[in-house]
Every structure is written in structure tokens, then in C-alpha cells.
Motif scaffolding. Structure first.
Motif, mmCIF file in Angstrom:
data_model
loop_
_atom_site.group_PDB
_atom_site.id
_atom_site.type_symbol
_atom_site.label_atom_id
_atom_site.label_comp_id
_atom_site.label_asym_id
_atom_site.label_seq_id
_atom_site.Cartn_x
_atom_site.Cartn_y
_atom_site.Cartn_z
ATOM 1 N N LYS A 9 9.604 24.446 53.029
ATOM 2 C CA LYS A 9 10.807 24.343 52.201
ATOM 3 C C LYS A 9 12.091 24.198 52.992
ATOM 4 O O LYS A 9 13.165 24.151 52.410
ATOM 5 N N GLU B 134 18.657 15.959 47.146
ATOM 6 C CA GLU B 134 18.435 16.513 45.806
ATOM 7 C C GLU B 134 18.022 15.433 44.810
ATOM 8 O O GLU B 134 17.337 15.705 43.829
ATOM 9 N N VAL C 150 19.823 28.224 43.511
ATOM 10 C CA VAL C 150 18.428 28.231 43.945
ATOM 11 C C VAL C 150 18.242 27.440 45.239
ATOM 12 O O VAL C 150 17.136 27.255 45.719
ATOM 13 N N ILE C 151 19.365 26.982 45.761
ATOM 14 C CA ILE C 151 19.339 26.184 46.983
ATOM 15 C C ILE C 151 20.079 26.941 48.078
ATOM 16 O O ILE C 151 21.132 27.523 47.833
ATOM 17 N N LYS D 14 13.925 33.480 49.914
ATOM 18 C CA LYS D 14 14.543 33.578 48.591
ATOM 19 C C LYS D 14 14.716 32.245 47.852
ATOM 20 O O LYS D 14 14.628 32.198 46.632
ATOM 21 N N TYR D 15 14.935 31.154 48.612
ATOM 22 C CA TYR D 15 15.331 29.911 47.942
ATOM 23 C C TYR D 15 14.206 28.893 47.888
ATOM 24 O O TYR D 15 13.309 28.889 48.724
ATOM 25 N N ASP D 16 14.299 28.021 46.902
ATOM 26 C CA ASP D 16 13.280 26.982 46.735
ATOM 27 C C ASP D 16 13.350 25.975 47.876
ATOM 28 O O ASP D 16 12.348 25.428 48.327
ATOM 29 N N VAL D 17 14.568 25.708 48.271
ATOM 30 C CA VAL D 17 14.761 24.776 49.386
ATOM 31 C C VAL D 17 15.926 25.287 50.230
ATOM 32 O O VAL D 17 16.895 25.831 49.700
#
Lengths: 348, 610
Positions: free
Chosen positions: B583, B608, B507-508, B554-557
Motif C-alpha cells: 500500500k 487517485e 483514508v489516505i 492505518k491508511y489504505d494507501v
């Protein structure tokens, strides 16, 4: 284009003079630069040059606007301030069969462009390099250029306290292969020198005093019409005889009073002696004569130096003579696939 | 080939061997000729099939200042720089003490025994080498002794680590182009040193190399040579350049290689010209002139040179002249750190020129890609009639990189929209140099030598209409500038696409470009071990293609990793995609060193854990 006989309205390649003209000038009425543009048109017309076989270059300034006002059918590039020589150098390799005319000014050449000016002489690029020299910045409204004489007074600038740069002395010290000085008010000489320069296989420097009627034309200024008319002294009576014409040397001149020089294309320069016999092949003497004229306040004009022996830039690069680089295709320019395997094997 | 037999050290009792997974650093003085020895080691290891990389850390100096060369062997195929070094070879008395401190505990320290320092470390192994004695015994002429002295450490390391002598010989033969005399002299010394080491030193460290087959089919090349070769296959016709570190080796490699590949074998005639200009102002001026005349023209430089070239780039952008400019980036501003690496010219080049300008930029990340962009840049430049920049850096350009082999261009040359006499004859309506006939913003051009009476035009940096005629008309100006943006948008559709690496369930995102790829690939493995799954994208061109937007979406971060202070790629992405600004996290590093995986890992973990 098949050669035709001139019928008086056209030249030998069937073109009318108007086909050598450019757009309407936007320079001031009476500007010396317009007169030089007219002589470029006349010289190219009379030499029967196909306009598409000329390329025009310029830097920035009043002078550098002028290529838009002659030879509309020729390609041209109005480049950056002081950096016309580099563009002309690169472009010359596109098609080395073409001839090139560049127009620069005294600010463009002797102030911001002095470095490129010196280096293009080192390389002997085949180029007619005209400096339309009026000692002043016109487009920015009347500042001194580096060719302005010491002591010159201008309306808003006051007095110039620095020594001038002499374009001709710079060219002589750099051993340029064709060096001439002229005066825009001496149209016949300008045209004859232009013709000679166009047949030179190398760099031809033409330093032409071309008065600025708006900012620097007071009679005491060394770049004014009045001063030029009163102080011009020709080194010789200079004429250019194209290769198609027989050389006729006037019988009334005693033997030894005329020098003839054959150019690469077979045309001839005829230099008739005036006050003394001047040998343009002698660079050291040229420096002495020019320095003396400067000290005496004389505007010395004519062919000051010529060296036809040195190879031009293109000749130093061993390029094909039969086809220009800019028409080459992938077949000639991309090495075959098999060569890459050998190359990869060497990569460790 | 003769098999050269040399003894190697046996593993000491009770020591667990560390095979093909360590770094060693050679500390010498600049100008001492150590680069030959270092490359011998690098090439021999590569020929043993072991993934390897070499990083030269050198000063801005000709002779005398300290220089270090670090070789990393990695069974896992990691080729990024590491911060740690297990072995140091010390030949420079000026840095002896700091070099000794660099060795990680459990490592080894080789040193020339005439460097007398009464310092010991009991947590590493110290190996003295009798350099002067071995050189004297080799029979090398006095004038060459300083140079061949470097072969002593090659031999010592080979004997102690197990580097294959056959491969060293192969590397020597390559280096000296088969000239037997220097090969014999150097190899004799290497063998003598190896034997001396095996007979006289007691191996206590655990670091060994063993043959693998992980480099089969790969090449070892520096980016500058790769770029030069790619340009030759791209049909380069004009090169003008001015010397500057770290770009000089690009034109020099081009000069070195082009004759064999391009000169007419019978007449010796050349279909290209090369000029060393008087400065960068002239170098770009010549290249612009050549590009305007219809030649495939290139120049190469670094940041200070780009600054000088700026006005010409503006002219070429506006007059629409194709030209290719390689910027091999070093650390700025100003003279900065001229022998250190950086990605600090990105925003400068993106907007290079005064007024409204946006430039096309290619971003190679491997040697193989330097080759590919070497030829492709000409196609893009001529297709779009505009300057094309290729941004490399000192690390990619000057260091040797393991890479996929160069691939032959898979597309025919694209000379773009150019009219010759025959094309002009067929035109139904009046041709205009800046007329957008096809609606893609790209007009048709003609070049000098075209004899058609309507083909000529007057190029200028001043306002011009569709027919290249001088114009100060406001509407004409705005329409022309709008067309240039239309052209830029056309270019966007054909830019090299980014390269993505994915992990299931990530997700990164990590976004980067250029030479940092190796460090990021490695860091992602470490992050995965730490429980952080990431997907990566390596951007390869500006304008950004649609895939870049997809990735950000697409990614959260998304961590944007790069080698500069201000996070320049992050800045450009933020400008282009403000909707994703929240983000994107900038992770810039600007210490002048090639990026290390451990830094990337730590930087991401720190974020993170916030």
C-alpha cells in the motif's frame, strides 16, 4: 603520584619497567619494529613518564600493529591506513597536557598517507611521529612501498623502476620542527632520539630504517640490517640529558666540538662532533647534507633538523591551560538562556 | 524612528487587487551583488507581517552566469516554492527573452531600460526602469555603481507594490550592521527609484502587498546558520570541515557566531577548536579523533564528501565513537548539480560503511528544527557512542525560512555512559570497554586523560572482545555485532518522533521528511478542495519509531513523497515494513528544485484517478 627515589627496580615515579610493556608481539622474530617498541618502553621508563599521560596512535600495517606491544596502560587508537595524523590531530584537543606517540610505516606514510603526513607537519601537532621504514608492504606480503629504492628487486614483484620518496626530504621541505633519522639496529641512538622527541613541543618526525626480515632483508637492499650496519654514518654522537641531571661534557673533547640545545622542558640535547660540526638549526644545509648522503649511498642518522621556536597546534588555539577540554561540563559549554533571546531577535 | 513617507501607486480603475498572494522573481547575473537587494525585500516583507519565503536558484559559478531569486508572499502562510511567477524583474540580458516568457498572463515585467529588446507581450504590463540614470544621479562612487544599481528594483517594486519604506530601512540597518554611510547611500537610491516609479509608471497589474500580523514571534533563518547555532548551544567542542557547496555556510556560521557565545570574556580563552582540514578524509578523521577523546565533535559536508568519509564512518560505527555529521544534500551522483537541492543521500547514509552497518539519522524539516537537532545530535551521539547523521539539503540549508524561534534546549546535556577516575574506583568487577553491563547494547567508555590505571583501552577497527582486545574468534565477532544491533534498537526508543497532521475522515496518508513539508502541507489543502482528504506524517529520524508503523498500518494507501529518483525513503520503509509494501506508493521528484505544492497535488490526483 608522588615522586620516589629509584631503588634500581623502579624509576623515579615508582614504576617498574614491566609497567611500560604491552601485549606479546605478533610481528616476525627479528623484525626491526620490535626493537623500536623496546626502545619506546625504555625511553618512557627512563623519562619517568606516567603511562596514562601518553596516548598512542597508528595507521594500518605491520608497524601500526606495534602500539599494542608497548605501553599497555596508555590509551591507543589503531586508525585507518594513512590517516593516523587526522585522528591524532582531533584527539589531541581532548587533553592537551598529554603526550602522544604515533607509529606509522613507509606505506602508511609515503604511499596512502602522504597528504596527511604533509598537513600534520604544517600544523605542528605535538606528536612523536615514528615511521618504521622498511621499503616494503609486510602484511600484504611483500609489495614495494614508495620508499623502496629504484632498482630494488623483490621476490614476486620484480624490479622497482620508480624513484623513492625520501621521508626526511619531505619533512625538510615542509619545514617540520623536529626531524631525525635512525636505524633500528642502532638501539642507543633510537632511544636517545625518542627521548628528545618526547620533550619537543611540536611534531617530531623519526624516520627509522627498520628492516623487514621476511620480505626485504637481502644485503644489497637499502632497508636491510646488513646494509644499515655497513652504511650508517652518524651526524653526531647524540645524547639526551633530562632536566633532572647535570650536563657532564666529557673533558677529552676539545672546546667547540660539542653543541648543546635546550628543550622546552629544560632538558638538554648534547651533540658531539664526529666528522664535521653539524648545526641542526640550519634547514638549508640539512637538505644539502641529506641529498649528498643519498647520492653517496650513506645512511645518515641523527638529529637532522630542530626548530624550537614555532608554536605547537594546541598553542595556536588559545585553549585554557588549567583544565582539559574533555572534562568541561554543560556549565561551561552551553551558553546561558538569556543569550538565545538576543539571537532570535537577530534572525530576520 | 523616523517615518519615511513615500508615495505608492493607486489601484487602476477596474482592476481587482491581488493582495499578499503572488510570487516575484528577480533575474540577475551571479556575482552582481543582487543577493543584498533580494534579502532586503524578503526581510522588509517579513517585517510587514506577511508570510514570505525566498528561494535562490543559482549556478555553480562565481560571476557571470544567470541566477534567479524568487520571493513568494502568501496571506495563507504557504512558504513552498511555486512553479508560477506573476512578476519578473529582468536585469540580465542573457536571459531576457526566457524571463519575459516566464511571467504568467496578467502579470508584470520590470526591466532595466538599457537592455534593448524589441519584444513586447500584450498580456502583461511592461515596466522599464531607468537604472543607469538613477544610479548616476544618486552620487554613488563609480566603483560601487554596479552594486547599488540593484537598489533601483528594490525601490521600484516598493513603490509599485506598496512595500513599507520603514521596513526596508530596518532591513538595510540590519544588513549593514548600523553603518550609516552605506545605509544612506542605498536608501537614498531606493527612495529615488520608488518616487520615480510612482511618478512615471502607470500601474496596471493587480499585485499589492499590505501589512499583516502573521509573522509576529517568528524568525527568518537559513538551516545552515540554525544548525551552527544549535551546535553551539549543544556545546560543540571540535569542528573540522572542508569547503563544499551547499554545506560551507554551516561551519562558516559557526565560526562567525561562536566567539561571542563561548569565549571566556576575561581571558579570551576558547573551550573549542576549529580546523579547516585538507580534505574530507581528514575532516572526518579529526572529528572521529576528537569524539574518541571525549569532545563533542562535528563535521559538515555534502554527498561527495560523505563518500570520502565512508571508511572512517565504518570505523567510528565499529569502534563506537560519537561524532556528528551534517550532510547538506545536493544533487548527485558525481558532481551532479552542485547548486541544486535533493534528498538523494538517504540510502547511502543509512547503510554507510562496508560490512553490516546501520546509521542513526536525524531529518530536520524547518530552521527551528535545524537548531534543535544541532544540539540534540550530540546527546544522541554520546548516549549511543556512534556516529549521528543529520540530513539537511540545499533548500533548507541555504535559503531563508520563516520559522518558529529557536528554543533553548529543554533537557540537560547527555554525555552518555562515561567513566572517570571516581567511577572506576567504585566498580565491583573488571571494566570492559565493550561489555554490555546494562543489557541495552551500550557499554561504558573511558577517554584519554583518565589517570586510573585500569581505564585505558586500545581502540581499533579490527575484531575485538569485550575488553577491546584483538580477537578473530567467530563467536566473539557475532556477539559483538549482535550487541551493535541491540544498541540500534535502544536508539530507536529515543529518536525524535514524527509529526502528524490530520483531517477528519482521511483514508489516505502522505509520508515525507525534511524540507518538503511546506509543499506537502499546502498540497493537502488543495487536495481537500478537490475532495481528497489526507493525513500526513513527517518522519524525523531513522531508526523509525513505532509511530511510523502505526501510520502505515492505518491508511489504505500511503504516498511517500521525496526528492530523489529512486524513492529512497520508500525503499527503506519497504525493507523495514514489508507487510505494508503493497500500500505504499512512491512519489519521487528529482529536478533539483524545491518541491512545489502543485506537483504534489497533481501526482497524488493522478494516482487517485488510476
Amino acid at each position: 603520584m608522588a615522586a620516589k627515589k629509584s631503588n634500581g627496580k623502579t624509576n623515579l615515579i615508582g614504576l617498574r619497567k614491566r609497567e611500560y610493556r604491552g601485549g606479546v608481539t605478533t610481528l616476525c622474530a627479528g623484525c626491526g619494529h620490535n626493537s623500536i617498541s623496546n626502545q619506546i618502553i625504555a625511553a618512557c621508563y627512563e623519562l619517568n613518564i606516567v603511562p596514562e599521560e601518553i596516548v598512542k596512535f597508528s595507521g594500518i600495517g605491520c608497524s601500526s600493529k606495534s602500539p599494542a606491544y608497548f605501553l599497555n596502560r596508555s590509551f591507543g587508537f589503531n586508525t585507518l591506513h594513512g590517516r593516523m595524523p587526522s585522528v591524532a590531530t582531533g584527539a589531541s584537543f581532548g587533553d592537551t597536557s598529554l603526550r602522544a606517540i604515533a607509529v606509522s610505516g613507509d606505506g602508511d606514510t609515503s604511499n596512502i598517507g602522504l597528504g596527511q603526513f604533509k598537513h600534520v607537519m604544517r600544523r605542528n601537532l605535538k606528536l612523536v611521529y615514528i615511521v618504521e621504514n622498511n621499503g616494503v608492504y609486510g602484511l600484504t606480503k611483500g609489495q614495494f612501498s614508495a620508499t623502496a629504492e629504484r632498482g630494488l628487486k623483490l621476490k614476486y614483484q620484480g624490479e622497482n623502476t620508480y624513484m623513492p620518496i625520501d621521508i626526511i626530504m619531505e619533512a625538510l621541505s615542509s619545514d617540520a620542527t623536529f626531524i631525525a633519522r635512525s636505524f633500528a639496529g642502532d638501539a642507543k641512538q633510537v632511544k636517545e632520539l625518542l627521548k628528545a622527541a618526547l620533550t619537543h613541543e611540536g611534531l617530531a618526525i623519526l624516520d627509522i630504517v627498520s628492516p623487514c626480515v621476511t620480505f626485504n632483508n637481502r644485503p644489497e637492499s637499502k632497508h636491510s640490517y646488513d646494509w644499515g650496519k655497513e652504511h650508517e654514518q652518524q651526524l653526531h654522537d647524540f645524547s639526551f640529558v633530562p632536566k633532572e641531571e647535570e650536563i657532564m661534557i666529557d673533558g677529552e673533547f676539545p672546546e667547540g666540538s660539542t653543541r648543546t640545545i635546550t628543550m622546552h622542558d629544560g632538558s638538554t640535547l648534547v651533540l658531539k662532533k664526529l666528522e664535521s660540526d653539524y648545526d641542526p638549526g640550519d634547514r638549508w644545509n640539512a637538505m644539502r647534507v641529506v641529498e649528498k648522503s643519498n647520492q653517496e649511498g650513506v645512511l645518515l642518522t641523527g638529529l637532522i633538523h630542530l626548530n624550537t621556536r614555532r608554536a605547537s597546534l594546541a598553542k595556536m588555539h588559545n585553549l585554557p591551560e588549567d583544565r582539559p577540554l574533555n572534562r568541561m561540563t554543560e556549565r561551561e559549554l552551553r551558553p546561558a538562556k538569556k543569550t538565545l533571546d538576543a539571537l532570535n531577535a537577530k534572525m530576520f | 524612528m523616523t517615518i519615511v513617507k513615500t508615495k505608492t501607486q493607486k489601484t487602476p480603475v477596474g482592476v481587482k487587487r491581488v493582495v499578499n498572494d503572488f510570487s516575484f522573481t528577480i533575474a540577475t547575473m551571479n556575482g552582481s551583488g543582487s543577493q543584498t537587494s533580494n534579502l532586503l525585500l524578503l526581510r522588509a516583507l517579513f517585517k510587514m507581517g506577511i508570510p514570505v519565503s525566498g528561494k535562490n536558484l543559482f549556478p555553480s559559478n562565481i560571476q557571470g552566469l544567470p541566477t534567479w531569486y524568487t520571493i513568494r508572499v502568501s496571506k495563507d502562510g504557504y512558504i513552498a516554492r511555486r512553479d508560477e511567477t506573476e512578476i519578473v524583474v529582468a536585469l540580465n540580458k542573457d536571459t531576457f527573452v526566457e524571463d519575459l516568457e516566464k511571467v504568467v498572463p496578467g502579470g508584470a515585467f520590470y526591466y532595466a531600460d538599457h537592455l534593448k529588446f524589441n519584444i513586447q507581450r500584450d498580456d502583461i504590463t511592461m515596466y522599464p526602469m531607468p537604472v543607469l540614470k538613477l544610479v548616476k544621479e544618486s552620487g554613488a562612487p563609480t566603483a560601487l555603481r554596479d552594486y547599488v544599481a540593484n537598489m533601483v528594483y528594490v525601490g521600484s517594486l516598493a513603490g509599485m507594490m506598496g512595500i513599507d519604506m520603514d521596513k526596508i530601512k530596518l532591513a538595510l540597518e540590519f544588513h549593514f550592521g548600523g553603518r550609516q554611510k552605506p545605509i544612506d547611500l542605498n536608501f537614498g537610491l531606493i527612495q529615488a527609484a520608488a518616487e520615480w516609479a510612482v511618478d512615471n509608471l502607470e500601474k496596471q497589474d493587480p499585485f499589492y502587498v499590505e501589512p499583516m500580523d502573521a509573522t509576529d514571534g517568528l524568525i527568518l533563518a537559513d538551516g545552515n546558520t540554525s544548525a551552527a547555532l544549535g551546535s553551539i548551544y549543544g556545546g560543540v567542542q571540535f569542528l573540522s570541515w572542508y569547503p563544499i557547496t551547499p554545506a560551507s555556510s554551516l561551519p562558516e556560521a559557526l565560526i562567525h557566531n561562536i566567539s561571542d557565545l563561548r569565549d571566556d570574556p576575561e581571558t579570551g580563552e576558547k573551550n573549542y577548536a576549529i580546523i579547516q582540514a585538507e580534505d574530507e578524509l581528514a575532516a572526518i578523521g579529526m572529528a572521529v579523533g576528537a569524539g574518541w577523546s571525549g569532545l563533542r565533535a562535528i563535521t559538515s559536508t555534502s554527498g561527495p564528501g560523505i563518500s570520502l568519509m565512508t571508511e572512517f564512518i565504518g570505523l567510528a560505527y565499529f569502534a563506537e565513537v560519537p561524532v556528528v555529521i551534517w550532510d547538506v544534500i545536493r544533487v548527485g551522483p558525481s558532481t551532479g548539480l552542485p547548486t541544486r537541492t535533493s534528498q538523494g543521500d538517504l540510502t547511502m547514509v543509512n547503510f554507510l560503511g562496508h560490512g553490516d552497518t546501520q546509521q542513526i539519522i536525524l531529518l530536520p524539516g524547518t530552521a527551528n528544527e535545524c537548531f534543535e537537532f544541532g544540539w540534540r545530535a550530540f546527546d544522541i551521539a554520546e548516549r549511543h557512542q556512534t556516529p549521528v547523521f543529520v540530513l539537511s539539503d540545499l533548500d533548507l540549508g541555504m535559503n531563508q525560512w520563516m520559522s518558529e524561534p529557536f528554543e533553548y534546549p529543554d533537557e540537560p546535556m547527555d554525555r552518555g555512559k562515561i567513566h572517570w577516575e571516581g567511577d572506576m574506583e567504585k566498580l565491583q568487577e573488571k571494566w570492559g570497554r565493550y561489555k554490555d553491563v546494562d543489557g541495552d547494547g551500550i557499554p561504558y567508555r573511558t577517554v584519554i586523560g583518565n589517570r586510573h590505571a585500569a581505564s585505558s583501552w586500545f581502540a581499533r577497527g579490527t575484531g575485538h572482545d569485550e575488553f577491546a582486545v584483538y580477537s578473530e574468534d567467530s563467536q566473539v565477532w557475532e556477539e559483538n555485532m549482535a550487541r551493535l544491533i541491540r544498541k540500534y534498537e535502544t536508539a530507536r526508543k529515543s529518536m525524535p518522533e514524527p509529526i502528524s497532521e490530520n483531517m477528519r475522515g482521511a483514508v489516505i496518508g502522505i509520508l515525507a521528511f525534511g524540507s518538503t513539508a511546506a509543499a506537502i502541507d499546502e498540497a493537502r489543502d488543495y487536495l481537500k478542495e478537490a475532495g481528497i482528504k489526507t493525513n500526513s506524517m513527517r518522519v524525523r529520524a531513522i531508526p523509525f519509531t513505532a509511530e511510523v508503523k502505526q501510520f502505515l498500518k492505518k491508511y489504505d494507501v500511503v504516498y511517500v513523497v521525496e526528492l530523489n529518483r529512486d524513492g529512497q525513503m520508500h525503499q527503506l520503509l519497504t525493507l523495514e515494513y514489508p507487510e505494508f509494501a503493497g500500500k505504499m506508493v512512491s512519489l519521487p521528484k528529482h529536478d533539483g528544485m524545491p518541491l512545489s505544492a502543485s506537483w504534489v497535488k497533481e501526482a497524488v490526483m493522478a494516482e487517485e484517478q488510476k
